[in-house]
Scaffold this active site. Structure first.
Site, short mmCIF file in Angstrom:
data_model
loop_
_atom_site.label_atom_id
_atom_site.label_comp_id
_atom_site.label_asym_id
_atom_site.label_seq_id
_atom_site.Cartn_x
_atom_site.Cartn_y
_atom_site.Cartn_z
N ARG A 73 0.85 -1.19 0.00
CA ARG A 73 0.00 0.00 0.00
C ARG A 73 0.88 1.24 0.00
O ARG A 73 1.99 1.24 0.54
CB ARG A 73 -0.89 0.05 1.25
N TYR A 215 -1.39 -3.42 -7.04
CA TYR A 215 -1.08 -4.26 -5.88
C TYR A 215 -2.06 -4.13 -4.72
O TYR A 215 -2.39 -3.02 -4.30
CB TYR A 215 0.32 -3.92 -5.36
N GLY A 216 -2.45 -5.24 -4.15
CA GLY A 216 -3.15 -5.33 -2.87
C GLY A 216 -4.21 -4.28 -2.65
O GLY A 216 -5.04 -4.01 -3.51
N GLY A 217 -4.14 -3.68 -1.48
CA GLY A 217 -5.14 -2.71 -1.07
C GLY A 217 -5.25 -1.50 -1.98
O GLY A 217 -6.25 -0.77 -1.94
N LYS A 224 -9.49 -2.49 1.52
CA LYS A 224 -9.28 -1.33 2.37
C LYS A 224 -10.11 -0.13 1.92
O LYS A 224 -10.63 0.63 2.73
CB LYS A 224 -7.80 -0.96 2.42
N HIS A 244 -10.69 -2.60 11.19
CA HIS A 244 -9.55 -3.39 10.72
C HIS A 244 -9.30 -4.49 11.75
O HIS A 244 -8.33 -4.42 12.50
CB HIS A 244 -8.34 -2.46 10.59
N SER A 266 -1.34 -3.25 10.32
CA SER A 266 -0.92 -4.11 9.21
C SER A 266 0.35 -4.88 9.58
O SER A 266 1.27 -4.31 10.17
CB SER A 266 -0.65 -3.26 7.98
N ALA A 267 0.35 -6.16 9.22
CA ALA A 267 1.50 -7.05 9.47
C ALA A 267 1.86 -7.13 10.95
O ALA A 267 3.03 -7.19 11.31
CB ALA A 267 2.71 -6.64 8.62
N CYS A 268 0.84 -7.09 11.83
CA CYS A 268 1.08 -7.23 13.27
C CYS A 268 0.34 -8.42 13.87
O CYS A 268 0.12 -8.46 15.09
CB CYS A 268 0.71 -5.95 14.00
N GLY A 269 -0.07 -9.38 13.05
CA GLY A 269 -0.51 -10.64 13.62
C GLY A 269 -1.99 -10.98 13.58
O GLY A 269 -2.41 -11.92 14.25
N THR A 271 -3.85 -12.24 10.93
CA THR A 271 -4.05 -13.54 10.26
C THR A 271 -3.58 -14.67 11.18
O THR A 271 -4.27 -15.69 11.32
CB THR A 271 -3.28 -13.58 8.93
N ASP A 291 -9.03 -9.91 8.71
CA ASP A 291 -8.58 -8.54 8.42
C ASP A 291 -9.64 -7.46 8.68
O ASP A 291 -9.30 -6.37 9.11
CB ASP A 291 -8.11 -8.44 6.97
N ASN A 382 6.75 -7.95 2.15
CA ASN A 382 5.29 -7.86 2.07
C ASN A 382 4.74 -8.79 0.99
O ASN A 382 3.67 -8.55 0.43
CB ASN A 382 4.85 -6.41 1.82
N ARG A 384 2.71 -11.75 -0.54
CA ARG A 384 1.39 -12.15 -0.03
C ARG A 384 0.86 -13.39 -0.75
O ARG A 384 1.26 -13.70 -1.87
CB ARG A 384 0.40 -11.01 -0.23
N TYR A 511 2.40 -16.64 18.59
CA TYR A 511 1.69 -17.62 17.75
C TYR A 511 0.74 -18.49 18.58
O TYR A 511 -0.05 -17.93 19.36
CB TYR A 511 2.70 -18.44 16.94
N GLY A 512 0.84 -19.83 18.48
CA GLY A 512 -0.09 -20.73 19.19
C GLY A 512 -0.11 -20.50 20.69
O GLY A 512 -1.14 -20.70 21.36
#
Ligand code: GTP
Ligand code: SPV
Ligand code: MN
Length: 603
Positions: A73, A215-217, A224, A244, A266-269, A271, A291, A382, A384, A511-512
């Site tokens: 983005r 690209y993407g968003g 977005k 978000h 974004s990209a902070c976990g 998913t 998301d 980034n 994807r 994670y888990g």
């Protein structure tokens, strides 16, 4: 050109108007069929843009490599063009809408020459659901078409629901690279130079114009642009929330189930948390969305959330069978990969996939790459995957329920190496809104034009996605809290998986193992769980976080993770004051009160 493809006059007229301006070779109406998807893919394989991957390992999957100027983005090229500058607020780029339209019409003029103009009718949310919205994306990119097939619900059924006078959000997109007669892309990702890229939103008209990026968003305009920037404006008008946020269902060993929504930048976990496989026995987590969440009050006074999307556009690097097995099983077929590396036998590879690169690779730029021979990563940070949500082994049975799932808790969080503890809970709704409003995070690679690694405030993880004045957005959240009784509102928590030790190692395995924190959150929603009242909020006692089976986190690590770092918070308050000063008189009084109260409690 006359077009009477649908019963909807407004739509026919808009398509005609755009075609007259952009001058495509032909117009194609997407029906959302599998056959259409395959034809588009073949077109791009023949043109050298799509690389078929190993059909035994990754059936139905393809690799795309974008231009280095078009990998994420672009926040500096993203505009909220409201009539008044003040309505866009201090956190958005603003241009006068008339001025912007003149510039963009100049760019759009003849921009689809040599290309096909695709008309994509899509639904955000299950088709026909009361919470869903219809968009129509016009694009000259078949890459956008196939991605929209996965990320949204595309097809003729949408036009049936739209009918003669139904409402839709017009989403105009062009890669901004007309082709000379007889020319093709020939394997070169089409886009315009950075200074010609525009991702524009007209909040009063509920319209989106995007130019120059594929690209993407920037290009998949349902995501977005529609589901957050435009939907946040509509949500405020109509009294609901467009956020978000991931949505997950969590079931305890007794079979009791709750739904939790979480906003991380974004990209902070998101998913990873949405697809989490608990490490604590007997607990189950299922994924509704990774998301975006749209939430409305149900008749029972609780907030119900839907995932407006139908697929995942997820960060590849860091995804492995260890960190996110559900994601790995979701993306082993029918997946579009963008900017990952490819192995000699047509498999994908990226940093953090969980095993060493098998020999020589071709990196995301198309060059030969070998472990240890270069310090450049093989996959873009980034890079994807685009994959259908229904392929996720942990997808929640209610993920397409048109009435949504009832939310019991909100999580806010970001990447904070210090100060912010592993988890704390707000005292009440307004204090929770305060916590959302002060979210900060180290910048990641999800936006191209920011310096990765520095901390920036990203309130509610909505900084790049709120379509109006952020101060008014805070007020909207305060107002939502008045619409129902306190016991029906979701409880609010602030989490931080990203604490580091002095020598830069993760203090928490993440994670888990985050299921241990979710368990405490779950218990708190039932007014259970070991809890201590601290100046910053409710926190678990060290014993209240289940640690059976957890290795590598000592008692002293745990104490550090759950300490109130008074000095750190004093510094934080100074930064929050700077952050709040931007919003002037539009900052709700309730938030300044919360800040003053926190300051007093910490003194
Ligand atoms: P967007 O799609 O950009 O909105 O991102 P997202 O919020 O969905 O982030 P995602 O789950 O894709 O994670 C981004 C990166 O953070 C990946 O490289 C992950 O490996 C990493 N990550 C996710 N969860 C954790 C965690 O609990 N601990 C640590 N240390 N890293 C994590
Ligand atoms: C994000 O940046 O938050 C994403 C990826 O989810 S994009 O769709 O490109 O916005
Ligand atoms: Mn996101």
């Amino acid at each position: 050109m006359r077009i009477d493809r649908t019963k909807n006059k407004k739509l026919n007229h808009w398509v005609e108007e755009v075609a007259a301006m952009t001058v495509p070779d032909q117009i194609y109406w997407c029906d959302g069929s599998k056959d259409e998807y395959e034809r588009m893919i073949k077109l791009m394989v023949d043109d050298g843009l799509a690389i078929p991957l190993n059909s035994k390992k990754l059936p139905g999957s393809y690799l795309f490599r974008s231009d280095p100027s078009d990998v994420a983005r672009l926040e500096n090229r993203t505009y909220i063009a409201s009539r008044s500058k003040d309505d866009a607020g201090p956190t958005n780029n603003w241009i006068n809408p008339e001025e912007l339209k003149i510039i963009m019409k100049g760019l759009y003029k003849g921009c689809m020459k040599g290309r096909t103009m695709y008309v994509i009718p899509f639904s955000m949310g299950p088709i026909g659901s009361a919470i869903s919205k219809i968009g129509i994306e016009i694009t000259d990119s078949p890459y956008v078409v196939v991605n929209m097939h996965i990320m949204t619900r595309v097809g003729s059924k949408v036009l049936d629901v739209l009918g003669e006078d139904g409402e839709f959000v017009p989403c105009l997109h062009s890669v901004g690279k007309p082709l000379a007669p007889g020319k093709k892309d020939n394997g070169i990702w089409p886009c315009a130079p950075i200074e010609e890229k525009y991702i524009s939103h007209f909040p009063e008209e509920h319209a989106i114009w995007s130019y120059g990026s594929g690209y993407g968003g920037n290009a998949l305009l349902g995501k977005k642009c529609l589901a957050l920037r435009i939907a946040s404006v509509i949500a405020r008008e109509e009294g609901w929330l467009a956020e978000h946020m991931l949505i997950l269902g969590i079931t305890n060993p007794k079979g009791e189930k709750k739904y939790i929504a979480g906003a991380f930048p974004s990209a902070c976990g998101k998913t990873n948390l949405a697809m989490l496989v608990p490490t604590i026995p007997g607990w189950k987590v299922e994924c509704v969305g990774d998301d975006i969440a749209w939430m409305k009050f149900g008749k029972d006074g609780r907030l119900y959330a839907i995932n407006p999307e139908a697929g995942f556009f997820g960060v590849a690097p860091g995804t492995s069978l260890q960190s996110n097995p559900n994601a790995m099983k979701t993306i082993d077929r029918n997946t579009i990969y963008t900017n990952v590396a490819i192995t000699g036998d047509g498999d994908v590879w990226w940093e953090g996939i969980g095993y060493k690169a098998p020999g020589k690779l071709i990196d995301w730029t198309g060059k030969e790459w070998e472990e240890g021979k270069t310090d450049k990563p093989a996959a873009h940070a980034n890079a994807r995957f685009t994959a259908p949500a229904r392929q996720c082994p942990g997808i929640d049975p209610a993920w397409e329920d048109p009435s949504g799932v009832p939310i019991s808790a909100f999580l806010f969080g970001g990447r904070r190496p210090g100060t912010i503890p592993l988890v704390h809970q707000s005292f009440n709704w307004n204090h929770g809104v305060f916590l959302g409003s002060i979210v900060g995070s180290e910048v990641t690679a999800a936006a191209l034009d920011l310096a990765a690694g520095t901390v920036r405030r990203d309130p509610f993880a909505m900084l790049p996605f709120c379509g109006y004045h952020m101060g008014d957005y805070f007020k909207h959240w305060i107002e939502i809290g008045k619409k129902t009784s306190a016991d029906k509102l979701p409880k609010i928590f602030y989490v931080n998986w990203f604490r580091k030790t002095a020598d830069g190692k993760w203090l928490w395995p993440g994670y888990g193992e985050n299921s241990r924190v979710l368990k405490w959150v779950f218990e708190r929603c039932n007014n259970e769980g070991g809890v201590a009242e601290t100046p910053i909020g409710y926190m678990p006692t060290v014993e209240a976080v289940e640690r059976a089976g957890l290795s590598g986190v000592s008692d002293s690590d745990m104490k550090e993770l759950l300490a109130v770092d008074r000095e750190g918070w004093q510094k934080e308050i100074v930064l929050v004051k700077e952050h709040y000063a931007k919003f002037g008189s539009r900052l709700p009084r309730e938030l300044t009160d919360e800040l003053a109260a926190l300051e007093k409690r910490l003194a």
